[in-house]
Design a protein around this motif. Structure first.
Motif, PDB file in Angstrom:
ATOM      1  N   MET A   1       0.731  -1.136  -0.022  1.00 57.14           N
ATOM      2  CA  MET A   1       0.053   0.070   0.207  1.00 57.14           C
ATOM      3  C   MET A   1       0.951   1.531  -0.140  1.00 57.14           C
ATOM      4  O   MET A   1       1.923   1.286   0.829  1.00 57.14           O
ATOM      5  N   THR A   2       0.641   2.205  -1.105  1.00 60.31           N
ATOM      6  CA  THR A   2       1.278   3.180  -0.904  1.00 60.31           C
ATOM      7  C   THR A   2       0.548   4.331  -0.172  1.00 60.31           C
ATOM      8  O   THR A   2      -0.650   4.486  -0.256  1.00 60.31           O
ATOM      9  N   SER A   3       1.235   5.094   0.800  1.00 58.24           N
ATOM     10  CA  SER A   3       0.690   5.973   1.941  1.00 58.24           C
ATOM     11  C   SER A   3       1.217   7.544   1.769  1.00 58.24           C
ATOM     12  O   SER A   3       2.490   7.501   1.374  1.00 58.24           O
ATOM     13  N   VAL A   4       0.524   8.254   2.422  1.00 56.85           N
ATOM     14  CA  VAL A   4       1.081   9.665   2.427  1.00 56.85           C
ATOM     15  C   VAL A   4       1.310   9.851   4.020  1.00 56.85           C
ATOM     16  O   VAL A   4       0.532   9.324   4.842  1.00 56.85           O
ATOM     17  N   LEU A   5       2.468  10.343   4.270  1.00 51.10           N
ATOM     18  CA  LEU A   5       2.803  10.398   5.717  1.00 51.10           C
ATOM     19  C   LEU A   5       2.570  11.941   6.262  1.00 51.10           C
ATOM     20  O   LEU A   5       3.334  12.665   5.433  1.00 51.10           O
ATOM     21  N   TYR A   6       1.982  11.989   7.312  1.00 48.30           N
ATOM     22  CA  TYR A   6       1.648  13.347   7.961  1.00 48.30           C
ATOM     23  C   TYR A   6       2.307  13.462   9.443  1.00 48.30           C
ATOM     24  O   TYR A   6       2.248  12.240   9.967  1.00 48.30           O
ATOM     25  N   GLU A   7       3.069  14.325   9.719  1.00 44.96           N
ATOM     26  CA  GLU A   7       3.452  14.692  11.190  1.00 44.96           C
ATOM     27  C   GLU A   7       3.195  15.801  11.638  1.00 44.96           C
ATOM     28  O   GLU A   7       3.067  16.894  11.027  1.00 44.96           O
ATOM     29  N   HIS A   8       2.677  15.671  13.057  1.00 48.72           N
ATOM     30  CA  HIS A   8       2.243  16.648  13.814  1.00 48.72           C
ATOM     31  C   HIS A   8       3.002  16.811  15.049  1.00 48.72           C
ATOM     32  O   HIS A   8       2.886  15.987  15.809  1.00 48.72           O
ATOM     33  N   PRO A   9       3.664  17.924  15.414  1.00 50.45           N
ATOM     34  CA  PRO A   9       4.372  18.027  16.644  1.00 50.45           C
ATOM     35  C   PRO A   9       3.476  18.539  17.779  1.00 50.45           C
ATOM     36  O   PRO A   9       2.113  19.252  17.636  1.00 50.45           O
ATOM     37  N   LEU A  10       3.849  18.237  19.043  1.00 54.25           N
ATOM     38  CA  LEU A  10       2.773  18.192  20.085  1.00 54.25           C
ATOM     39  C   LEU A  10       3.505  19.267  21.366  1.00 54.25           C
ATOM     40  O   LEU A  10       2.855  19.570  22.361  1.00 54.25           O
ATOM     41  N   ASN A  11       4.691  19.708  20.670  1.00 52.82           N
ATOM     42  CA  ASN A  11       5.054  20.885  21.515  1.00 52.82           C
ATOM     43  C   ASN A  11       5.845  21.890  20.601  1.00 52.82           C
ATOM     44  O   ASN A  11       6.301  21.518  19.507  1.00 52.82           O
ATOM     45  N   GLU A  12       6.063  23.017  21.194  1.00 52.29           N
ATOM     46  CA  GLU A  12       6.929  24.136  20.146  1.00 52.29           C
ATOM     47  C   GLU A  12       8.297  23.571  20.140  1.00 52.29           C
ATOM     48  O   GLU A  12       8.752  24.055  18.950  1.00 52.29           O
ATOM     49  N   ARG A  13       8.868  22.861  20.883  1.00 55.72           N
ATOM     50  CA  ARG A  13      10.270  22.661  20.545  1.00 55.72           C
ATOM     51  C   ARG A  13      10.539  21.605  19.274  1.00 55.72           C
ATOM     52  O   ARG A  13      11.128  21.890  18.609  1.00 55.72           O
ATOM     53  N   ILE A  14       9.406  20.428  19.307  1.00 57.53           N
ATOM     54  CA  ILE A  14       9.497  19.752  18.374  1.00 57.53           C
ATOM     55  C   ILE A  14       9.195  20.304  16.985  1.00 57.53           C
ATOM     56  O   ILE A  14       9.483  20.063  15.890  1.00 57.53           O
ATOM     57  N   CYS A 210      -8.716  11.982   1.275  1.00 63.33           N
ATOM     58  CA  CYS A 210      -8.899  12.835   2.696  1.00 63.33           C
ATOM     59  C   CYS A 210      -7.774  12.783   3.112  1.00 63.33           C
ATOM     60  O   CYS A 210      -6.581  12.185   2.720  1.00 63.33           O
ATOM     61  N   TYR A 211      -7.549  13.669   4.177  1.00 58.60           N
ATOM     62  CA  TYR A 211      -6.493  13.929   4.809  1.00 58.60           C
ATOM     63  C   TYR A 211      -6.600  14.466   6.260  1.00 58.60           C
ATOM     64  O   TYR A 211      -7.627  14.948   6.611  1.00 58.60           O
ATOM     65  N   SER A 222      -6.596  15.328  19.010  1.00 62.30           N
ATOM     66  CA  SER A 222      -7.600  14.867  18.028  1.00 62.30           C
ATOM     67  C   SER A 222      -7.326  14.958  16.820  1.00 62.30           C
ATOM     68  O   SER A 222      -6.463  15.856  16.181  1.00 62.30           O
ATOM     69  N   ILE A 223      -7.659  13.956  16.042  1.00 61.75           N
ATOM     70  CA  ILE A 223      -7.498  14.030  14.498  1.00 61.75           C
ATOM     71  C   ILE A 223      -8.771  13.721  13.880  1.00 61.75           C
ATOM     72  O   ILE A 223      -9.625  12.867  14.334  1.00 61.75           O
ATOM     73  N   ARG A 224      -8.780  14.689  12.678  1.00 66.75           N
ATOM     74  CA  ARG A 224     -10.393  14.867  11.968  1.00 66.75           C
ATOM     75  C   ARG A 224      -9.864  14.723  10.555  1.00 66.75           C
ATOM     76  O   ARG A 224      -9.045  15.616  10.010  1.00 66.75           O
ATOM     77  N   PHE A 225     -10.586  14.065   9.975  1.00 68.35           N
ATOM     78  CA  PHE A 225     -10.201  13.959   8.381  1.00 68.35           C
ATOM     79  C   PHE A 225     -11.067  14.798   7.528  1.00 68.35           C
ATOM     80  O   PHE A 225     -12.320  14.886   7.730  1.00 68.35           O
ATOM     81  N   MET A 226     -10.477  15.379   6.498  1.00 69.27           N
ATOM     82  CA  MET A 226     -10.955  16.449   5.702  1.00 69.27           C
ATOM     83  C   MET A 226     -11.052  16.034   4.165  1.00 69.27           C
ATOM     84  O   MET A 226     -10.221  15.300   3.934  1.00 69.27           O
ATOM     85  N   PRO A 228     -11.416  17.466   0.163  1.00 73.73           N
ATOM     86  CA  PRO A 228     -11.383  18.512  -0.277  1.00 73.73           C
ATOM     87  C   PRO A 228     -12.737  18.932  -1.063  1.00 73.73           C
ATOM     88  O   PRO A 228     -13.602  18.164  -1.413  1.00 73.73           O
ATOM     89  N   CYS A 229     -12.981  20.328  -1.175  1.00 73.76           N
ATOM     90  CA  CYS A 229     -14.266  20.757  -1.422  1.00 73.76           C
ATOM     91  C   CYS A 229     -14.228  22.081  -2.206  1.00 73.76           C
ATOM     92  O   CYS A 229     -13.606  22.860  -2.088  1.00 73.76           O
ATOM     93  N   GLU A 230     -14.944  21.776  -3.652  1.00 72.92           N
ATOM     94  CA  GLU A 230     -14.536  22.820  -4.506  1.00 72.92           C
ATOM     95  C   GLU A 230     -15.595  24.426  -4.077  1.00 72.92           C
ATOM     96  O   GLU A 230     -15.018  25.202  -4.314  1.00 72.92           O
ATOM     97  N   LYS A 231     -16.378  24.134  -3.167  1.00 68.46           N
ATOM     98  CA  LYS A 231     -17.110  25.269  -2.749  1.00 68.46           C
ATOM     99  C   LYS A 231     -16.638  26.112  -1.690  1.00 68.46           C
ATOM    100  O   LYS A 231     -16.232  27.112  -1.457  1.00 68.46           O
ATOM    101  N   GLU A 232     -16.039  25.141  -0.660  1.00 74.57           N
ATOM    102  CA  GLU A 232     -15.535  25.893   0.626  1.00 74.57           C
ATOM    103  C   GLU A 232     -14.099  25.432   0.700  1.00 74.57           C
ATOM    104  O   GLU A 232     -13.604  25.876   1.840  1.00 74.57           O
ATOM    105  N   GLY A 233     -13.381  24.783   0.000  1.00 72.74           N
ATOM    106  CA  GLY A 233     -11.927  24.565  -0.029  1.00 72.74           C
ATOM    107  C   GLY A 233     -11.797  23.139   0.757  1.00 72.74           C
ATOM    108  O   GLY A 233     -11.061  22.259   0.269  1.00 72.74           O
TER     109      GLY A 233
END
Length: 248
Positions: A1-14, A210-211, A222-226, A228-233
């Protein structure tokens, strides 16, 4: 499976480490043979790196992280299952980086007085202000022999090399802290306790349209998946989503 990797830091240092890692990648991608077309990428990255260093105590934070890593490596060396040669190499690099970063003024301090960087920095802060017709000194430098340009690039990057190596080492071990678990959500939403966590790594099947967007801190996230929407972005998805998550 080909996947897209997303990373999100949980503090300012990282967050700063990840930002600098990406800026270093941009600067390193520029070479003398393509600098005429990519000079804005290189200098924007360099100025953003220096600006981040001026606004934050990156050196102090990095030294503390490297000292903690050194302690962990020493403890891990006592395990009979450890790869001794790899551990010894990482330990030597960690100790060397600590000594270099501790000693005297930071190597990148001299870049503040660099004549070319100082002469063009202000124009790069202006949107669209880095055109060569506004910066004849930059145009002059771009048309120097390739060897001269290469020496300048190598000199600027060398002043930041130890910082880049230190951040790369810390992020490497941070990313190795956790394996990926498969998570299935019913309506594209997931939340959990973030206590003790520094970084979330999210893999999403590239075939899914989705992303993830992440909000939270070291206590809860929390992680919420979005979609794309032509009308609202973009818009929230209420469909089931399966993804992989590493909690580092």
């Amino acid at each position: 499976m080909t996947s897209v990797l997303y990373e999100h830091p949980l503090n300012e240092r990282i967050r700063n480490y990840l930002k600098l890692e990406q800026l270093f990648a941009q600067a390193d991608s520029c070479s003398p043979d393509n600098i005429a077309n990519n000079y804005h990428v290189f200098f924007n990255a360099i100025f953003a790196i220096l600006g981040t260093l001026e606004r934050n105590d990156i050196r102090g934070e990095l030294i503390k992280d490297l000292e903690r890593l050194e302690q962990h490596l020493v403890l891990w060396s006592q395990s009979p299952e450890i790869n001794s040669s790899a551990l010894e190499e990482n330990l030597k690099q960690t100790v060397s980086l600590i000594c270099t970063l501790r000693s005297g003024a930071p190597p990148w301090a001299s870049l503040r007085n660099d004549k070319l960087l100082s002469s063009i920095k202000q124009r790069f802060a202006i949107q669209g202000g880095s055109s060569t017709f506004d910066l004849p000194q930059l145009q002059f430098w771009l048309n120097q022999p390739e060897q001269n340009v290469q020496e300048s690039l190598e000199y600027w990057l060398s002043k930041l090399a130890k910082l880049e190596q230190g951040i790369s080492l810390i992020l490497k071990f941070l990313r190795q802290k956790s394996d990926f678990d498969t998570i299935a959500t019913e309506k594209g939403f997931y939340q959990d306790n973030g206590e003790g966590l520094l970084l979330l790594r999210i893999k999403v099947d590239s075939n899914l349209q989705c992303y993830p967007t992440v909000s939270g801190n070291r206590f809860r996230y929390s992680i919420r998946f979005m979609l794309p929407c032509e009308k609202e972005g973009r818009k929230y998805t209420s469909d089931p989503v399966k993804f992989e998550l590493a909690r580092c």
